[in-house]
Scaffold this motif. Sequence first.
Motif, mmCIF file in Angstrom:
data_model
loop_
_atom_site.group_PDB
_atom_site.id
_atom_site.type_symbol
_atom_site.label_atom_id
_atom_site.label_comp_id
_atom_site.label_asym_id
_atom_site.label_seq_id
_atom_site.Cartn_x
_atom_site.Cartn_y
_atom_site.Cartn_z
ATOM 1 N N GLN A 187 35.466 13.966 37.898
ATOM 2 C CA GLN A 187 35.505 15.372 37.557
ATOM 3 C C GLN A 187 36.460 16.111 38.174
ATOM 4 O O GLN A 187 36.715 15.608 39.233
ATOM 5 N N VAL A 188 36.846 17.107 37.468
ATOM 6 C CA VAL A 188 38.206 17.934 37.988
ATOM 7 C C VAL A 188 37.747 19.411 37.987
ATOM 8 O O VAL A 188 37.580 19.914 37.003
ATOM 9 N N PRO A 189 37.458 19.986 39.374
ATOM 10 C CA PRO A 189 37.455 21.248 39.352
ATOM 11 C C PRO A 189 38.574 22.127 38.942
ATOM 12 O O PRO A 189 39.693 22.035 39.119
ATOM 13 N N ALA A 190 38.164 23.102 38.278
ATOM 14 C CA ALA A 190 39.188 24.309 37.849
ATOM 15 C C ALA A 190 38.547 25.711 38.266
ATOM 16 O O ALA A 190 37.694 26.041 38.086
ATOM 17 N N PHE A 191 39.639 26.372 38.969
ATOM 18 C CA PHE A 191 39.415 27.681 39.421
ATOM 19 C C PHE A 191 40.057 28.679 38.468
ATOM 20 O O PHE A 191 41.133 28.604 37.841
ATOM 21 N N GLN A 192 39.484 29.902 38.671
ATOM 22 C CA GLN A 192 39.752 31.060 37.523
ATOM 23 C C GLN A 192 40.043 32.386 38.717
ATOM 24 O O GLN A 192 38.752 32.591 39.451
ATOM 25 N N SER A 193 40.544 33.325 38.482
ATOM 26 C CA SER A 193 40.868 34.604 39.221
ATOM 27 C C SER A 193 39.414 35.364 38.611
ATOM 28 O O SER A 193 39.296 35.353 37.480
ATOM 29 N N LEU A 194 38.680 36.164 39.336
ATOM 30 C CA LEU A 194 37.701 37.118 39.132
ATOM 31 C C LEU A 194 38.473 38.488 38.620
ATOM 32 O O LEU A 194 39.715 38.471 38.982
ATOM 33 N N MET A 195 37.795 39.245 37.998
ATOM 34 C CA MET A 195 38.535 40.433 37.477
ATOM 35 C C MET A 195 38.623 41.271 38.705
ATOM 36 O O MET A 195 37.560 41.690 39.587
ATOM 37 N N TYR A 196 39.729 41.790 38.779
ATOM 38 C CA TYR A 196 40.110 42.830 39.771
ATOM 39 C C TYR A 196 40.104 44.304 39.612
ATOM 40 O O TYR A 196 40.553 45.066 39.974
ATOM 41 N N GLY A 197 39.801 44.480 38.267
ATOM 42 C CA GLY A 197 39.538 46.041 37.748
ATOM 43 C C GLY A 197 38.345 46.120 37.046
ATOM 44 O O GLY A 197 37.645 45.246 36.561
ATOM 45 N N MET A 198 37.864 47.367 37.064
ATOM 46 C CA MET A 198 36.514 47.767 36.176
ATOM 47 C C MET A 198 36.979 47.535 34.807
ATOM 48 O O MET A 198 37.961 47.952 34.442
ATOM 49 N N LEU A 199 36.054 47.165 34.005
ATOM 50 C CA LEU A 199 36.116 46.954 32.565
ATOM 51 C C LEU A 199 35.207 47.715 31.823
ATOM 52 O O LEU A 199 33.968 47.889 32.246
ATOM 53 N N GLY A 200 35.405 48.151 30.703
ATOM 54 C CA GLY A 200 34.338 48.974 30.052
ATOM 55 C C GLY A 200 33.318 48.164 29.181
ATOM 56 O O GLY A 200 33.853 47.033 28.601
ATOM 57 N N GLY A 201 32.174 48.371 29.374
ATOM 58 C CA GLY A 201 31.119 47.404 28.610
ATOM 59 C C GLY A 201 30.180 48.291 27.582
ATOM 60 O O GLY A 201 30.784 49.453 27.057
ATOM 61 N N ILE A 202 29.087 47.748 27.319
ATOM 62 C CA ILE A 202 28.438 48.413 26.303
ATOM 63 C C ILE A 202 28.021 49.861 26.661
ATOM 64 O O ILE A 202 27.333 50.139 27.819
ATOM 65 N N ASP A 203 27.602 50.786 25.513
ATOM 66 C CA ASP A 203 27.259 52.127 25.927
ATOM 67 C C ASP A 203 28.085 52.892 27.004
ATOM 68 O O ASP A 203 27.472 53.698 27.885
ATOM 69 N N GLY A 204 29.277 52.454 27.265
ATOM 70 C CA GLY A 204 30.121 52.928 28.260
ATOM 71 C C GLY A 204 29.820 52.696 29.848
ATOM 72 O O GLY A 204 30.249 53.174 30.780
ATOM 73 N N GLU A 205 28.966 51.849 29.909
ATOM 74 C CA GLU A 205 28.906 51.315 31.318
ATOM 75 C C GLU A 205 30.070 50.294 31.652
ATOM 76 O O GLU A 205 30.740 49.800 30.819
ATOM 77 N N GLN A 206 30.211 50.339 33.141
ATOM 78 C CA GLN A 206 31.322 49.656 33.353
ATOM 79 C C GLN A 206 30.808 48.450 34.089
ATOM 80 O O GLN A 206 29.964 48.321 34.884
ATOM 81 N N ARG A 261 33.893 44.724 38.925
ATOM 82 C CA ARG A 261 35.142 43.882 39.264
ATOM 83 C C ARG A 261 34.680 42.776 40.195
ATOM 84 O O ARG A 261 33.676 42.940 40.908
ATOM 85 N N GLY A 262 35.513 41.794 40.167
ATOM 86 C CA GLY A 262 35.135 40.598 41.043
ATOM 87 C C GLY A 262 36.185 40.706 42.367
ATOM 88 O O GLY A 262 36.711 41.672 42.546
ATOM 89 N N SER A 263 36.160 39.563 43.029
ATOM 90 C CA SER A 263 36.773 39.530 44.281
ATOM 91 C C SER A 263 37.128 38.188 44.670
ATOM 92 O O SER A 263 36.227 37.338 44.711
ATOM 93 N N GLY A 264 38.624 37.704 44.503
ATOM 94 C CA GLY A 264 38.893 36.363 44.829
ATOM 95 C C GLY A 264 38.772 35.373 43.580
ATOM 96 O O GLY A 264 39.205 35.766 42.438
ATOM 97 N N ALA A 265 38.591 34.104 43.701
ATOM 98 C CA ALA A 265 38.572 33.087 42.600
ATOM 99 C C ALA A 265 37.140 32.525 42.655
ATOM 100 O O ALA A 265 36.527 32.292 43.757
ATOM 101 N N TYR A 266 36.724 31.859 41.467
ATOM 102 C CA TYR A 266 35.685 31.101 41.499
ATOM 103 C C TYR A 266 35.929 29.687 40.602
ATOM 104 O O TYR A 266 36.752 29.696 39.977
#
Length: 238
Positions: A37-56, A59-64
């Motif tokens: 098995q080979v683990p793969a990492f990705q950065s979390l979101m560093y900014g707020m994103l617009g969701g459904i019905d205007g909800e935000q 953001r995340g922090s770091g990588a997972y």
Amino acid sequence: MLQGFYSAVTGAQQQMLRMDVQANNISNVNTNGYKAQVPAFQSLMYGMLGGIDGEQLPRGSGAYLSATGTNQAVGSYRQTNRTLDYAIVGEGYFALYEPSTGEVTYTRDGAFTMAAFQTQNGPVYYLSDGEGRQVLDANRQPIPVTDPNAKLPVGVFTIQYQDGLLRTDSSRFAAGAKNGTVTAVNSQVEQGLLEESNVDLATELTQVIEAQRSYSYVLKMVQTADEVESTVIGLTNG
């Protein structure tokens, strides 16, 4: 609370998951047909994103650890001289049929045996994986065993898209719709050989050391963030 604290906590948790993956690889270094098995990492979101019905969306922090891939490279071969051992020379998989559920899974582990299955005419011996599953031939039919010393018509199958194969245990995979077509191929199959695990022990131990050091570094970040916050609080109250 300082943002660095959250980044450090996330990093520590994800490095623990990474060590779990490496530990599983090391524990299967002697498992026939095992694919590392080979683990793969990705950065979390560093900014707020617009969701459904205007909800935000927060953001995340770091990588997972975003995914755990599979190294499908062919492992080395070991001669056993056992007539029910088979190895695929090149790419492809053996197909295993589960009579109780009808499920078909795929493996590179060719350490087969004979298993008796009851029919109307009495027990019939079929080639099996030793856990109740029947090995299939190129026509997707179970293989009866009348002479265990003869070379049996073990089928070999290729999977169109190997990415995303579902690992059902250490050496078996299940193919879904996203994996495309599964086709029988006329690949070379050797009797009396087994494919070993493709785990590189030196690489895995190096990865474990890296994960341990990363874990210690992010814990140091937690300590530093706590000290900074304590200093800021002390200055504010002072």
